[in-house]
Design an enzyme around this catalytic site. Structure first.
Site, PDB file in Angstrom:
ATOM      1  N   GLY A  31       3.833  -8.246   7.221  1.00 18.87           N
ATOM      2  CA  GLY A  31       4.153  -8.135   8.642  1.00 18.87           C
ATOM      3  C   GLY A  31       4.974  -6.901   8.965  1.00 18.87           C
ATOM      4  N   GLY A  36      -0.262   2.012   9.206  1.00 24.11           N
ATOM      5  CA  GLY A  36      -0.718   1.888   7.808  1.00 24.11           C
ATOM      6  C   GLY A  36      -1.478   0.583   7.620  1.00 24.11           C
ATOM      7  N   HIS A  37      -0.881  -0.531   8.053  1.00 22.46           N
ATOM      8  CA  HIS A  37      -1.554  -1.833   7.942  1.00 22.46           C
ATOM      9  C   HIS A  37      -2.840  -1.839   8.774  1.00 22.46           C
ATOM     10  CE1 HIS A  37       2.838  -3.100   7.491  1.00 22.46           C
ATOM     11  NE2 HIS A  37       2.302  -3.528   6.365  1.00 22.46           N
ATOM     12  N   GLN A  61       8.640 -11.955  -4.572  1.00 20.75           N
ATOM     13  CA  GLN A  61       8.621 -10.548  -4.987  1.00 20.75           C
ATOM     14  C   GLN A  61       9.888  -9.792  -4.602  1.00 20.75           C
ATOM     15  OE1 GLN A  61       5.017  -9.708  -2.554  1.00 20.75           O
ATOM     16  NE2 GLN A  61       6.015  -7.759  -2.094  1.00 20.75           N
ATOM     17  N   GLY A 149      -3.210  -0.449   0.199  1.00 13.95           N
ATOM     18  CA  GLY A 149      -2.810   0.923   0.537  1.00 13.95           C
ATOM     19  C   GLY A 149      -2.454   1.717  -0.709  1.00 13.95           C
ATOM     20  N   LYS A 151      -0.365   3.844  -0.765  1.00  8.02           N
ATOM     21  CA  LYS A 151       1.085   4.086  -0.733  1.00  8.02           C
ATOM     22  C   LYS A 151       1.785   3.351  -1.867  1.00  8.02           C
ATOM     23  CE  LYS A 151       4.220   2.172   1.997  1.00  8.02           C
ATOM     24  NZ  LYS A 151       5.386   1.856   1.133  1.00  8.02           N
ATOM     25  N   SER A 187       6.175   2.765   6.742  1.00  9.09           N
ATOM     26  CA  SER A 187       6.593   1.583   5.982  1.00  9.09           C
ATOM     27  C   SER A 187       7.372   0.670   6.924  1.00  9.09           C
ATOM     28  CB  SER A 187       7.502   2.016   4.835  1.00  9.09           C
ATOM     29  OG  SER A 187       8.209   0.908   4.338  1.00  9.09           O
ATOM     30  N   SER A 188       7.243  -0.633   6.709  1.00  6.65           N
ATOM     31  CA  SER A 188       7.985  -1.583   7.549  1.00  6.65           C
ATOM     32  C   SER A 188       9.486  -1.368   7.401  1.00  6.65           C
ATOM     33  CB  SER A 188       7.650  -3.015   7.145  1.00  6.65           C
ATOM     34  OG  SER A 188       6.258  -3.205   7.185  1.00  6.65           O
ATOM     35  N   ARG A 189       9.904  -0.926   6.223  1.00  9.60           N
ATOM     36  CA  ARG A 189      11.349  -0.751   5.992  1.00  9.60           C
ATOM     37  C   ARG A 189      11.905   0.484   6.694  1.00  9.60           C
ATOM     38  NH1 ARG A 189       9.892  -3.057   0.908  1.00  9.60           N
ATOM     39  NH2 ARG A 189      11.166  -4.866   0.343  1.00  9.60           N
TER      40      ARG A 189
HETATM   41  P1  AMP Z   1       3.338  -4.527   3.016  1.00 19.80           P
HETATM   42  O1  AMP Z   1       3.322  -5.228   4.336  1.00 19.80           O
HETATM   43  O2  AMP Z   1       4.379  -3.479   2.892  1.00 19.80           O
HETATM   44  O3  AMP Z   1       3.319  -5.508   1.852  1.00 19.80           O
HETATM   45  O4  AMP Z   1       1.948  -3.733   2.917  1.00 19.80           O
HETATM   46  C1  AMP Z   1       0.723  -4.386   3.057  1.00 19.80           C
HETATM   47  C2  AMP Z   1      -0.385  -3.441   2.677  1.00 19.80           C
HETATM   48  O5  AMP Z   1      -0.359  -2.294   3.533  1.00 19.80           O
HETATM   49  C3  AMP Z   1      -0.253  -2.899   1.231  1.00 19.80           C
HETATM   50  O6  AMP Z   1      -1.533  -2.825   0.634  1.00 19.80           O
HETATM   51  C4  AMP Z   1       0.344  -1.536   1.448  1.00 19.80           C
HETATM   52  O7  AMP Z   1       0.058  -0.619   0.405  1.00 19.80           O
HETATM   53  C5  AMP Z   1      -0.335  -1.123   2.741  1.00 19.80           C
HETATM   54  N1  AMP Z   1       0.432  -0.058   3.395  1.00 19.80           N
HETATM   55  C6  AMP Z   1       1.762  -0.077   3.682  1.00 19.80           C
HETATM   56  N2  AMP Z   1       2.146   1.102   4.211  1.00 19.80           N
HETATM   57  C7  AMP Z   1       1.034   1.870   4.278  1.00 19.80           C
HETATM   58  C8  AMP Z   1       0.774   3.202   4.728  1.00 19.80           C
HETATM   59  N3  AMP Z   1       1.739   3.987   5.211  1.00 19.80           N
HETATM   60  N4  AMP Z   1      -0.493   3.670   4.646  1.00 19.80           N
HETATM   61  C9  AMP Z   1      -1.500   2.887   4.143  1.00 19.80           C
HETATM   62  N5  AMP Z   1      -1.308   1.636   3.693  1.00 19.80           N
HETATM   63  C10 AMP Z   1      -0.067   1.128   3.754  1.00 19.80           C
END
Ligand code: AMP
Length: 281
Positions: A31, A36-37, A61, A149, A151, A187-189
């Site tokens: 979320g 990116g998502h 995690q 991703g 990333k 990034s969400s962070r």
């Molecule tokens: P997360 O919500 O951070 O667990 O990310 C969920 C998915 O989105 C993972 O496969 C990440 O690698 C991908 N993701 C996160 N940030 C990016 C980004 N900037 N570009 C492409 N994919 C991303």
């Protein structure tokens, strides 16, 4: 978009649709959605009949309770974003739904050296937590394709390893890194960075781009130490690691000839946030 909270309900929906041979693309997320998502969902829409996104802040995690507690959860802004990408299904389970017996009943997967190198070494148990949740999701959703991703490059390698171990007939699709205008990987962070810290953090991509332009003009060691000092020129930054790996096996390499395809991976602390980034050379 249909929202499911219970595994039994969404897996019932999926079973009905796979009987009529509809293909399913799955995008797991935690979320706090950004472009990116959404790019993963858009790619999945092009290649599948039905696209499922999950939002689950996976407690297994997180190795720091404070990080788990403060992880952003802006569901009210995530929902319209998902609807705007025409995501078909959202799976939004509770922690009890995914871990009915609590976190003490996690399985252990043999991830080999991936478990203890780079992100794995700095975040003990992190990748085991990632594969526990992905394995459960794959069991429930039985997708044809899983969208990840680039990333989180090491995470991609870890999930590819999970698919080998469990022999799930699911294809991994790796999608390019989406960036802010400054080059900072989304990034969400990043929500936790001030505008000024975001400018400082943009040094990471500048450095990786420099590395891609200049690799092989220097020895690997020389370029590595130059890159680390480039990052440290920006205020408030501290490199956790900046390494070169074989892009297939993810083994750390020490000479350019050690691998055919090379990825440079970096984790840099910017105060209490720790952006990850990488570039294929
Ligand atoms: P997360 O919500 O951070 O667990 O990310 C969920 C998915 O989105 C993972 O496969 C990440 O690698 C991908 N993701 C996160 N940030 C990016 C980004 N900037 N570009 C492409 N994919 C991303």
């Amino acid at each position: 978009m249909i929202l499911y909270k219970r595994a039994v309900d969404i897996s019932g929906f999926v079973k009905k649709n796979t009987h009529v041979r509809k293909s399913i693309g799955f995008v797991p997320t935690m979320g706090a959605l950004h472009q990116g998502h959404l790019s993963l969902i858009q790619q999945a829409k092009l290649e599948n009949d039905i696209v499922i996104c999950s939002i689950f802040v996976n407690p297994a995690q997180f190795n720091e309770q404070n990080d788990l507690r403060t992880y952003p959860r802006p569901l009210e802004s995530d929902l319209p974003l998902l609807i705007s990408t025409q995501c078909d299904l959202l799976f939004l389970p509770s922690a009890d739904e995914i871990y009915p017996n609590g976190l003490n009943s996690l399985k252990h997967y043999d991830l080999g050296y991936l478990e203890n190198s780079l992100e794995g070494r700095l975040r003990p148990g992190h990748f085991n937590g990632v594969v526990n949740v992905i394995d459960k999701f794959l069991e429930i959703l039985k997708p044809d394709r899983l969208y990840l991703g680039q990333k989180d490059f090491q995470q991609v390698k870890v999930i590819e390893r999970l698919l080998q171990i469990t022999r799930q007939p699911c294809q991994c699709i790796i999608c390019p890194i989406q960036r802010e205008e400054s080059g900072l990987a989304m990034s969400s962070r990043n929500i936790r960075l001030t505008a000024e810290q975001k400018v400082h953090a943009s040094v990471i991509y500048k450095t990786l781009s420099f590395v891609r332009e200049h690799y092989k003009k220097y020895s690997l060691k020389e370029l590595q130490s130059h890159a680390i000092s480039m990052v440290h020129q920006a205020p408030e930054t501290a490199v956790d690691y900046l390494e070169f790996c074989d892009a297939e096996s993810f083994h750390i390499i020490h000479n350019w000839n050690d691998a055919e395809h090379i990825v440079c991976v970096a984790a840099v602390k910017v105060r209490e946030v720790r952006p990850l980034d990488n570039i294929l050379l």
